[in-house]
Design a protein around this motif. Structure first.
Motif, PDB file in Angstrom:
ATOM      1  N   VAL A   1       0.854  -1.187   0.000  1.00 39.08           N
ATOM      2  CA  VAL A   1       0.000   0.000   0.000  1.00 39.08           C
ATOM      3  C   VAL A   1       0.887   1.233   0.000  1.00 39.08           C
ATOM      4  CG1 VAL A   1      -1.856   1.244   1.159  1.00 39.08           C
ATOM      5  CG2 VAL A   1      -1.753  -1.251   1.304  1.00 39.08           C
ATOM      6  N   ILE A   2       0.742   2.078  -1.026  1.00 42.43           N
ATOM      7  CA  ILE A   2       1.535   3.303  -1.128  1.00 42.43           C
ATOM      8  C   ILE A   2       0.703   4.437  -0.570  1.00 42.43           C
ATOM      9  CG2 ILE A   2       2.674   4.915  -2.670  1.00 42.43           C
ATOM     10  CD1 ILE A   2       2.133   1.500  -4.023  1.00 42.43           C
ATOM     11  N   SER A   3       1.223   5.081   0.454  1.00 41.94           N
ATOM     12  CA  SER A   3       0.471   6.095   1.191  1.00 41.94           C
ATOM     13  C   SER A   3       1.327   7.351   1.337  1.00 41.94           C
ATOM     14  CB  SER A   3       0.087   5.543   2.570  1.00 41.94           C
ATOM     15  OG  SER A   3      -0.728   6.439   3.268  1.00 41.94           O
ATOM     16  N   PRO A   4       0.728   8.550   1.345  1.00 41.06           N
ATOM     17  CA  PRO A   4       1.520   9.779   1.305  1.00 41.06           C
ATOM     18  C   PRO A   4       2.065  10.265   2.643  1.00 41.06           C
ATOM     19  CG  PRO A   4      -0.795  10.309   1.187  1.00 41.06           C
ATOM     20  CD  PRO A   4      -0.711   8.815   1.193  1.00 41.06           C
TER      21      PRO A   4
ATOM     22  N   ASP B   1      -2.926   4.742  -2.630  1.00 47.13           N
ATOM     23  CA  ASP B   1      -3.919   5.529  -1.899  1.00 47.13           C
ATOM     24  C   ASP B   1      -3.717   7.016  -2.226  1.00 47.13           C
ATOM     25  OD1 ASP B   1      -6.062   5.953  -0.279  1.00 47.13           O
ATOM     26  OD2 ASP B   1      -4.992   5.642   1.609  1.00 47.13           O
ATOM     27  N   GLU B   2      -4.776   7.801  -2.089  1.00 49.54           N
ATOM     28  CA  GLU B   2      -4.738   9.227  -2.469  1.00 49.54           C
ATOM     29  C   GLU B   2      -4.181   9.349  -3.889  1.00 49.54           C
ATOM     30  OE1 GLU B   2      -6.192  11.225  -0.547  1.00 49.54           O
ATOM     31  OE2 GLU B   2      -6.129  10.303   1.427  1.00 49.54           O
ATOM     32  N   ALA B   3      -4.741   8.570  -4.813  1.00 51.06           N
ATOM     33  CA  ALA B   3      -4.170   8.410  -6.151  1.00 51.06           C
ATOM     34  C   ALA B   3      -4.191   9.685  -6.986  1.00 51.06           C
ATOM     35  CB  ALA B   3      -4.911   7.296  -6.891  1.00 51.06           C
TER      36      ALA B   3
ATOM     37  N   THR C   1      -9.179   7.067  -4.601  1.00 50.42           N
ATOM     38  CA  THR C   1      -9.215   8.493  -4.311  1.00 50.42           C
ATOM     39  C   THR C   1     -10.655   8.917  -4.093  1.00 50.42           C
ATOM     40  OG1 THR C   1      -8.666  10.726  -5.106  1.00 50.42           O
ATOM     41  CG2 THR C   1      -9.314   9.112  -6.758  1.00 50.42           C
ATOM     42  N   ALA C   2     -10.826   9.996  -3.346  1.00 47.72           N
ATOM     43  CA  ALA C   2     -12.154  10.599  -3.202  1.00 47.72           C
ATOM     44  C   ALA C   2     -12.255  11.860  -4.046  1.00 47.72           C
ATOM     45  CB  ALA C   2     -12.426  10.939  -1.735  1.00 47.72           C
ATOM     46  N   THR C   3     -11.134  12.258  -4.671  1.00 52.40           N
ATOM     47  CA  THR C   3     -11.080  13.556  -5.334  1.00 52.40           C
ATOM     48  C   THR C   3     -10.434  13.423  -6.704  1.00 52.40           C
ATOM     49  OG1 THR C   3     -10.635  14.458  -3.136  1.00 52.40           O
ATOM     50  CG2 THR C   3     -10.445  15.969  -4.981  1.00 52.40           C
ATOM     51  N   ALA C   4     -11.218  13.211  -7.739  1.00 51.23           N
ATOM     52  CA  ALA C   4     -10.668  13.158  -9.090  1.00 51.23           C
ATOM     53  C   ALA C   4     -11.769  13.429 -10.108  1.00 51.23           C
ATOM     54  CB  ALA C   4     -10.037  11.790  -9.351  1.00 51.23           C
ATOM     55  N   ASP C   5     -11.597  14.505 -10.882  1.00 51.39           N
ATOM     56  CA  ASP C   5     -12.536  14.749 -11.968  1.00 51.39           C
ATOM     57  C   ASP C   5     -12.199  13.815 -13.127  1.00 51.39           C
ATOM     58  OD1 ASP C   5     -10.280  15.829 -13.144  1.00 51.39           O
ATOM     59  OD2 ASP C   5     -10.890  17.906 -12.863  1.00 51.39           O
ATOM     60  N   ALA C   6     -12.937  13.930 -14.229  1.00 53.36           N
ATOM     61  CA  ALA C   6     -12.782  12.980 -15.333  1.00 53.36           C
ATOM     62  C   ALA C   6     -11.372  13.008 -15.919  1.00 53.36           C
ATOM     63  CB  ALA C   6     -13.816  13.282 -16.418  1.00 53.36           C
ATOM     64  N   ALA C   7     -10.795  14.205 -16.078  1.00 53.73           N
ATOM     65  CA  ALA C   7      -9.443  14.306 -16.640  1.00 53.73           C
ATOM     66  C   ALA C   7      -8.424  13.629 -15.735  1.00 53.73           C
ATOM     67  CB  ALA C   7      -9.081  15.780 -16.844  1.00 53.73           C
ATOM     68  N   THR C   8      -8.568  13.842 -14.425  1.00 56.29           N
ATOM     69  CA  THR C   8      -7.650  13.235 -13.468  1.00 56.29           C
ATOM     70  C   THR C   8      -7.803  11.721 -13.460  1.00 56.29           C
ATOM     71  OG1 THR C   8      -7.801  15.234 -12.107  1.00 56.29           O
ATOM     72  CG2 THR C   8      -6.886  13.277 -11.063  1.00 56.29           C
ATOM     73  N   GLN C   9      -9.036  11.243 -13.544  1.00 60.07           N
ATOM     74  CA  GLN C   9      -9.271   9.794 -13.585  1.00 60.07           C
ATOM     75  C   GLN C   9      -8.568   9.154 -14.772  1.00 60.07           C
ATOM     76  OE1 GLN C   9     -13.533   9.054 -13.497  1.00 60.07           O
ATOM     77  NE2 GLN C   9     -13.809  10.629 -11.931  1.00 60.07           N
ATOM     78  N   ARG C  10      -8.699   9.770 -15.938  1.00 60.27           N
ATOM     79  CA  ARG C  10      -8.058   9.205 -17.132  1.00 60.27           C
ATOM     80  C   ARG C  10      -6.544   9.183 -16.992  1.00 60.27           C
ATOM     81  NH1 ARG C  10     -12.353  12.021 -19.647  1.00 60.27           N
ATOM     82  NH2 ARG C  10     -11.079  13.876 -19.960  1.00 60.27           N
TER      83      ARG C  10
END
Length: 596
Positions: free
Chosen positions: A61-64, A137-139, A172-181
């Motif tokens: 698990v990679i965590s920040p 995590d927090e991708a 992640t809980a925070t990613a718009d479509a561009a970030t997801q791609r």
């Protein structure tokens, strides 16, 4: 043990999976690389911890953050799961000991920071262990399109090449479509799925006010919250110290947190906030990522955050237990000016600056919306919803004016210029400005040229922000911030839908009685004094073990205890969140407290 349902019940003590969790577990166990976008508090950790216990090889698990890793490992160990953790906050001997447990197979899960994992030496050692699953995590930190890009995270894009047989998971809980791609491209190379479980946090009451007198506005908000834990976010270290001192003088247990404080002070203040009740953390954005305190009842922004993503992430720290919580924001012209300055001072990358300006535009649109705030917030992330009835604009609708004619002018100008220009150019077209850019492109010959000259430039700026907030226009963040019509916008342009805009931004203070009534809904049938006693016992047990209180039991578990009033260990095992290891370690003490 290989049955996911059995693990959830017998190890973690839950009656079953929450909605959406089993789908992710099955995908990972089926070998499908998966990016999961899941709201804060929806239980993403369980989505990879359960597969980790089912798979033969180890899970990495990679965590920040060090604190986040330590808390996750403490939570697993409290449930009887052997997990390892490698980070710079531990001695070399401790890290060696943790590694040996992973190598020997006694630990199934290891938590690491990206910098430690992506060294040549560690990668070579990992290859010998043949990991079954990598979890990022927090991708959103890996994406250049994300608002929280971290260069060290980008190194993780090498993992698919070095470990072609391992399953890649990102959360992640925070990613718009561009970030997801972008995340999927870096980690999956076109061989994976993206599962979006939505961004809605229906238990959060959303509110925004123009800043008038922040001391009075903050005081009014906190007046009936002295018995609650919360976060007050400030833009600067100076303001953080000032607000913490102000609240302390007013009788609150307020603690400051910012990067200018000594590390030991920051650590002590965080530990107090995590383990004690009714503490107000006054902080810059240096505080927050990885904070998993479930009973934070409010988040108050004294200043405008940097983007919609940052705002969503910061308010996500409230109400992780699912109980009613409130988030409020003040914004003023100085905040907007400072945010613009910060963006311009952030390096030399003009594309990055352009994206950040557009993200800030979207947040300003959210602040000025006349419609349901939740509709505005969710539409930014590409999710449609109806009015929520749990935000200031739903509860106290603002005064609005019919702006259908002006909207059709705007939308026509956007469409006729090719949906590839930002707000400044569109406003120049509407107001009939004779700029070189307009004349070179022939936009001065368009039917919409000059049709909006009766209105000022500030009017059109606010009008466009409201159109974006209402989902009539969208911003192409991947491109150059060009405005684009949405389906709703085309309906207005074609005369199928009306458009209204906010005349005067008014955000009235909701009545205290209404707020208290909402908070009390989920506490019916719960003995308050008993709950206080159980929380006190939890705090003592957590302090003895040097872990956050929620690692012992969550608030939801304590409330369930108060309702069920178990009298035996068998009955205690029926309480949600009480697994066999926690039953053994903590069951007798809590039975004694319940009987007392």
């Amino acid at each position: 043990m290989s049955d996911p349902e059995d693990i959830v019940k017998s190890v973690f003590g839950f009656a079953g999976f929450r909605p959406g969790q089993r789908e992710i577990v099955d995908r990972l166990l089926g070998g499908v690389n998966t990016l999961t976008v899941m709201p804060t508090g929806a239980g993403k950790s369980l989505c990879y911890q359960v597969p980790a216990l089912c798979l033969d090889g180890p899970t990495v698990v990679i965590s920040p953050l060090v604190a986040l890793m330590d808390d996750q490992v403490a939570g697993l160990r409290a449930n009887g799961i052997d997990a390892a953790c490698l980070h710079s906050g531990q001695s070399r001997d401790r890290n060696v000991e943790e590694w040996l447990r992973l190598r020997d197979g006694s630990a199934k899960i290891v938590y690491m920071a990206p910098e430690r994992l992506m060294t040549d030496r560690m990668m070579a050692a990992m290859e010998k262990l043949n990991p079954a699953l990598f979890v990022v995590d927090e991708a959103h930190c890996i994406s250049k399109w994300g608002a929280s890009f971290r260069p060290e995270y980008e190194m993780l894009s090498a993992l698919p090449d070095r470990f072609p047989n391992a399953v890649m998971a990102a959360f992640t809980a925070t990613a718009d479509a561009a970030t997801q791609r972008d995340i999927a491209d870096k980690l999956f190379r076109g061989r994976g799925d993206t599962v979006v479980h939505g961004f809605d946090r229906p238990n959060l009451m959303l509110a925004v006010q123009p800043k008038t007198n922040w001391r009075k506005q903050l005081g009014a908000f906190l007046a009936d919250r002295r018995d609650q834990a919360g976060i007050v976010y400030c833009l600067s270290r100076r303001l953080t110290d000032e607000v913490a001192e102000l609240l302390k003088n007013d009788g609150y247990r307020a603690l400051p947190y910012h990067a200018g404080l000594p590390p030991e002070v920051r650590k002590e203040n965080q530990e107090i906030f995590m383990s004690e009740d009714a503490v107000v953390m006054v902080a810059t954005i240096a505080f927050g990522m990885g904070i998993d305190k479930p009973d934070i009842r409010y988040v108050f922004h004294l200043n405008l955050p940097g983007s919609m993503e940052a705002y969503y992430q910061e308010i996500g720290r409230a109400g992780r237990d699912g109980a009613p919580s409130e988030v409020a924001m003040l914004y003023g012209l100085d905040d907007i000016r400072l945010r613009r300055q910060f963006i311009e001072q952030d390096g030399e990358d003009t594309d990055h600056k352009r994206r950040e300006h557009k993200r800030l535009d979207a947040l300003l649109a959210y602040c000025e919306t006349t419609q349901c705030r939740r509709v505005s917030l969710l539409s930014y992330f590409g999710e449609e919803s109806g009015p929520c009835g749990n935000c200031d604009t739903c509860l106290d609708p603002p005064e609005v004016i019919d702006g259908t004619r002006e909207a059709q002018m705007l939308l026509s100008a956007v469409l006729r210029t090719g949906e590839s220009f930002g707000a400044a150019h569109i406003i120049d077209v509407l107001r009939g400005a004779r700029t070189v850019k307009i004349e070179e492109r022939g936009h001065d010959t368009l039917p919409t040229f000059g049709v909006g000259e009766a209105q000022s430039k500030p009017f059109w700026q606010a009008f466009i922000r409201q159109a974006i907030a209402g989902g009539y226009l969208s911003i192409n963040i991947e491109g150059f911030g060009g405005l684009q019509l949405t389906r709703k916008g085309r309906d207005v342009l074609n005369g199928h839908e009306a458009f209204s805009y906010r005349a005067i931004p008014v955000a009235k203070e909701k009545k205290k009685a209404e707020r208290q009534a909402r908070r009390d809904v989920d506490m019916e049938g719960v003995d308050h004094d008993l709950l206080v006693a159980l929380k006190s016992l939890r705090r003592e047990l957590a302090s003895e073990r040097n872990v956050p209180a929620y690692v012992v039991f969550s608030d939801a578990t304590l409330i369930d205890m108060c309702r069920l009033r178990p009298e035996t260990l068998d009955q205690m095992a029926l309480v949600s969140g009480v697994g066999p290891k926690k039953l053994e370690d903590f069951g007798p003490a809590f039975l004694h407290a319940l009987a007392g």
